[in-house]
Design a protein around this motif. Structure first.
Motif, PDB file in Angstrom:
ATOM      1  N   LEU A  62       0.978  -1.189  -0.056  1.00  0.00           N
ATOM      2  CA  LEU A  62       0.071   0.139  -0.004  1.00  0.00           C
ATOM      3  C   LEU A  62       1.014   1.329  -0.242  1.00  0.00           C
ATOM      4  O   LEU A  62       1.960   1.255   0.488  1.00  0.00           O
ATOM      5  CB  LEU A  62      -0.940   0.120   1.407  1.00  0.00           C
ATOM      6  N   THR A  63       0.444   2.284  -0.696  1.00  0.00           N
ATOM      7  CA  THR A  63       0.983   3.544  -0.469  1.00  0.00           C
ATOM      8  C   THR A  63       0.855   4.070   0.934  1.00  0.00           C
ATOM      9  O   THR A  63       0.097   3.668   1.729  1.00  0.00           O
ATOM     10  CB  THR A  63       0.426   4.524  -1.564  1.00  0.00           C
ATOM     11  N   PRO A  64       1.692   4.924   1.201  1.00  0.00           N
ATOM     12  CA  PRO A  64       1.369   5.485   2.589  1.00  0.00           C
ATOM     13  C   PRO A  64      -0.032   6.341   2.654  1.00  0.00           C
ATOM     14  O   PRO A  64      -0.453   6.200   3.842  1.00  0.00           O
ATOM     15  CB  PRO A  64       2.664   6.712   2.733  1.00  0.00           C
ATOM     16  N   LYS A  65      -0.488   6.845   1.870  1.00  0.00           N
ATOM     17  CA  LYS A  65      -1.918   7.385   1.823  1.00  0.00           C
ATOM     18  C   LYS A  65      -2.843   6.354   1.977  1.00  0.00           C
ATOM     19  O   LYS A  65      -3.816   6.551   2.954  1.00  0.00           O
ATOM     20  CB  LYS A  65      -1.875   8.482   0.415  1.00  0.00           C
ATOM     21  N   GLU A  66      -2.751   5.367   1.233  1.00  0.00           N
ATOM     22  CA  GLU A  66      -3.423   3.935   1.195  1.00  0.00           C
ATOM     23  C   GLU A  66      -3.496   3.407   2.554  1.00  0.00           C
ATOM     24  O   GLU A  66      -4.743   3.036   3.177  1.00  0.00           O
ATOM     25  CB  GLU A  66      -3.346   3.097   0.065  1.00  0.00           C
ATOM     26  N   LEU A  67      -2.448   3.139   3.323  1.00  0.00           N
ATOM     27  CA  LEU A  67      -2.159   2.620   4.489  1.00  0.00           C
ATOM     28  C   LEU A  67      -2.908   3.474   5.496  1.00  0.00           C
ATOM     29  O   LEU A  67      -3.679   3.265   6.560  1.00  0.00           O
ATOM     30  CB  LEU A  67      -0.642   2.514   4.861  1.00  0.00           C
TER      31      LEU A  67
END
Length: 250
Positions: free
Chosen positions: A109-114
């Motif tokens: 996951l991207t940091p934003k998705e996480l």
């Protein structure tokens, strides 16, 4: 969804499971009752391969897990969430990192998705992400720790959740909240759940199917009405134990 066929398990000279036959329906909540030390936790630990049976077979979603290799078991474990009795949070991690842990381990996951998914799972269990994420487990009440544990269990969006005494040690209001969460997960996303509990009242609110484990075998299984009306004395003593005093099976 899950099937046990003639499953046996012993620890040393003590036989815990003597031939368990049990079917867990998809999208339903199945409650397993039984006396303390009678093997309820042993049953659910077999589902994710934490224990191996001495005999019999266990299938999850059509896949044999009793003789599965580690690769297969890892795949099964991403689909089966396990909510331990005490929440089993990492004391050295804050709440944000506790919930993030399985997603970091198993997803890309991207940091934003996480961050979005962390907030989503905490909100699902009735917690405010901005308030609880910086806190550590020791700063939370028992009920809040249990909810964080459930948020972490939901992180990988499992197909099945195993609940080990989910309302144990909680006050009536928090117990009722956890019960409502179990029902919501079933009703809103079709979650398959297995619940082991001594809390008869809350379990009868949450369950669709019920099974009684006694002396290593399932002695009764059915829906709420048939279970409550069972003529089996073991079932009746367990259901009414609170009002009649300690269970004394013969």
């Amino acid at each position: 969804m899950i099937r046990f066929e003639n499953v046996t398990k012993s620890f040393g000279s003590r036989q815990i499971l003597r031939g368990v036959d049990l079917e867990i329906e998809k999208g339903k909540t199945t409650v397993i009752f039984g006396v303390s030390g009678g093997g309820k936790s042993t049953i659910i630990k077999h589902i994710v391969g934490l224990l191996k049976p001495d005999g019999g077979s266990i299938t999850v979603g059509g896949i044999r897990v009793d003789n599965a290799d580690e690769t297969t078991l890892r795949d099964i474990r991403t689909k089966v969430g396990f909510l331990f009795q005490n929440g089993a949070l990492f004391d050295s991690m804050n709440i944000r990192d506790n919930v993030a842990f399985p997603m970091i381990e198993h997803q890309k996951l991207t940091p934003k998705e996480l961050e979005y998914k962390i907030d989503e799972k905490l909100s699902m269990v009735g917690l405010k992400p901005d308030i609880v994420k910086p806190l550590y487990p020791e700063e939370l009440s028992g009920g809040m720790r249990k909810r964080v544990g459930l948020a972490r269990t939901l992180a990988l969006e499992p197909e099945v959740i195993l609940y080990d005494e989910p309302t144990s040690g909680l006050d009536p209001v928090t117990s009722d909240f956890i019960t409502q969460m179990i029902c919501r997960l079933r009703d809103e996303i079709g979650m398959t759940s297995i619940l082991i509990s001594h809390d008869v009242n809350e379990s009868f609110k949450a369950g669709d199917r019920y099974a009684m484990l006694f002396e290593g075998v399932i002695v009764e299984a059915g829906d709420k009405t048939s279970f409550q009306n069972s003529s089996n004395p073991v079932v009746q003593q367990f259901i009414h134990a609170r009002s009649e005093g300690p269970i004394a099976f013969h």
